[in-house]
Design an enzyme around this catalytic site. Structure first.
Site, PDB file in Angstrom:
ATOM      1  N   THR A  62       0.835  -1.206   0.000  1.00  0.00           N
ATOM      2  CA  THR A  62       0.000   0.000   0.000  1.00  0.00           C
ATOM      3  C   THR A  62       0.867   1.252   0.000  1.00  0.00           C
ATOM      4  O   THR A  62       0.567   2.233  -0.694  1.00  0.00           O
ATOM      5  CB  THR A  62      -0.934   0.006   1.220  1.00  0.00           C
ATOM      6  OG1 THR A  62      -1.594  -1.265   1.323  1.00  0.00           O
ATOM      7  CG2 THR A  62      -1.978   1.094   1.090  1.00  0.00           C
ATOM      8  N   ASP A  99       2.162   5.542   5.926  1.00  0.00           N
ATOM      9  CA  ASP A  99       2.579   4.145   5.904  1.00  0.00           C
ATOM     10  C   ASP A  99       1.346   3.260   5.923  1.00  0.00           C
ATOM     11  O   ASP A  99       0.234   3.720   6.201  1.00  0.00           O
ATOM     12  CB  ASP A  99       3.472   3.864   7.118  1.00  0.00           C
ATOM     13  CG  ASP A  99       4.397   2.667   6.912  1.00  0.00           C
ATOM     14  OD1 ASP A  99       4.185   1.903   5.947  1.00  0.00           O
ATOM     15  OD2 ASP A  99       5.322   2.484   7.734  1.00  0.00           O
ATOM     16  N   GLY A 100       1.538   1.995   5.655  1.00  0.00           N
ATOM     17  CA  GLY A 100       0.450   1.032   5.714  1.00  0.00           C
ATOM     18  C   GLY A 100       0.396   0.359   7.073  1.00  0.00           C
ATOM     19  O   GLY A 100       1.118   0.722   8.004  1.00  0.00           O
ATOM     20  N   ALA A 101      -0.470  -0.637   7.189  1.00  0.00           N
ATOM     21  CA  ALA A 101      -0.582  -1.411   8.423  1.00  0.00           C
ATOM     22  C   ALA A 101      -1.084  -2.803   8.071  1.00  0.00           C
ATOM     23  O   ALA A 101      -1.770  -3.001   7.067  1.00  0.00           O
ATOM     24  CB  ALA A 101      -1.527  -0.741   9.414  1.00  0.00           C
ATOM     25  N   GLY A 149       4.879  -4.578  10.320  1.00  0.00           N
ATOM     26  CA  GLY A 149       6.099  -5.368  10.210  1.00  0.00           C
ATOM     27  C   GLY A 149       5.995  -6.566   9.298  1.00  0.00           C
ATOM     28  O   GLY A 149       6.940  -7.344   9.177  1.00  0.00           O
ATOM     29  N   GLU A 184      10.313   1.757  10.466  1.00  0.00           N
ATOM     30  CA  GLU A 184       8.971   2.345  10.385  1.00  0.00           C
ATOM     31  C   GLU A 184       8.588   3.009  11.704  1.00  0.00           C
ATOM     32  O   GLU A 184       8.015   4.099  11.714  1.00  0.00           O
ATOM     33  CB  GLU A 184       7.959   1.265  10.013  1.00  0.00           C
ATOM     34  CG  GLU A 184       8.055   0.803   8.572  1.00  0.00           C
ATOM     35  CD  GLU A 184       7.151  -0.359   8.263  1.00  0.00           C
ATOM     36  OE1 GLU A 184       6.784  -0.529   7.090  1.00  0.00           O
ATOM     37  OE2 GLU A 184       6.805  -1.126   9.186  1.00  0.00           O
TER      38      GLU A 184
END
Length: 260
Positions: free
Chosen positions: A36, A89-91, A103, A111
């Site tokens: 993403t 950032d994504g998750a 991670g 991150e």
């Protein structure tokens, strides 16, 4: 281009497309890692190329750094930036309080450092990543290679006394060899199924010798941008307590990434 995307990729794309609206000229921006986040980097690259946007990006992995340079973003280190205006950032998972598991891409240490060195963290994701309780996604824990099996045993022993449903722990592999992070460390994935007390777990894990960092991001995310396959985007601001909905229309001739 977007007409050829799967619904999940369309969801990631519209979340990334909407999130870059928060980026302003002259900002120092943390650039996340993962599928993403890669859409977000490409969207920023389009703005740099076509709209003359001037930003400096701090990537959270070598993969992101390579992509950012490829699309024309000025890449600097966190030491050069010192502090960031925002990180996008994504998750892998998020809950109603915008606590995260991150991670899955193996970059959790950088991150977390970059996100906490930012005025705001914006998470871009699809609706499938929202959970009532964190833990379905395996929790990554970065450990130093020296004595990693001892660290693994200590982790498993510690989990016995914590409010989690599962306790299986596995070393992340890259083919026949252990996966190695950008910092030269290993990752242990904790298959917890359900985490009852995320704050307690985050604190306890980092007290174990050999553990560098864990993938629980608590009280770090400010805004989550949730994309849907039909172009709908939901924005939740944890600080303002607001929820906003937008719609991004797909263009059949959209070929913004055809040169990558």
């Amino acid at each position: 281009m977007t007409g050829e995307l799967s619904p999940i990729d369309k969801a990631k794309f519209v979340a990334a497309k909407r999130a870059v609206d928060y980026v302003e000229d002259g900002m120092r921006v943390g650039l996340g890692t993962g599928s993403t986040a890669a859409w977000m980097v490409r969207c920023l690259g389009e703005l740099v190329r076509d709209d003359g946007l001037r930003i400096r990006g701090v990537p959270t992995s070598t993969r992101t750094a390579e992509l950012a340079r490829q699309v024309g973003i000025d890449v600097i280190s966190l030491d050069e930036a010192k502090w960031l205006d925002l990180t996008i950032d994504g998750a892998d998972e998020f809950d109603e309080n915008l606590n995260l598991i991150k991670g899955g891409g193996g970059a959790l240490l950088q991150e977390k450092i970059v996100a906490t060195a930012s005025d705001r963290m914006i998470v871009i994701t699809d609706a499938a990543k929202e959970v009532a309780q964190l833990g379905s996604f395996a929790l990554p824990v970065e450990v130093i290679p020296f004595g990693w099996q001892t660290t693994k045993a200590l982790l498993e022993e510690t989990l016995i006394n914590l409010d989690v449903l599962g306790r299986e722990t596995s070393l992340r592999m890259n083919g026949d060899a252990p996966f190695v992070t950008d910092e030269g460390n290993f990752i242990l994935d904790l298959h917890l199924i359900r985490i009852g007390n995320v704050r307690q777990l985050a604190l306890v894990l980092n007290q174990i010798p050999g553990v560098v960092e864990n993938g629980l991001f608590i009280d770090i995310c400010d805004i989550v941008v949730i994309g849907h396959g039909d172009g709908r985007v939901e924005l939740r601001d944890i600080n303002e307590g607001t929820v906003q909905e937008d719609k991004i229309d797909f263009l059949d001739n959209d070929n913004m990434f055809s040169d990558l």
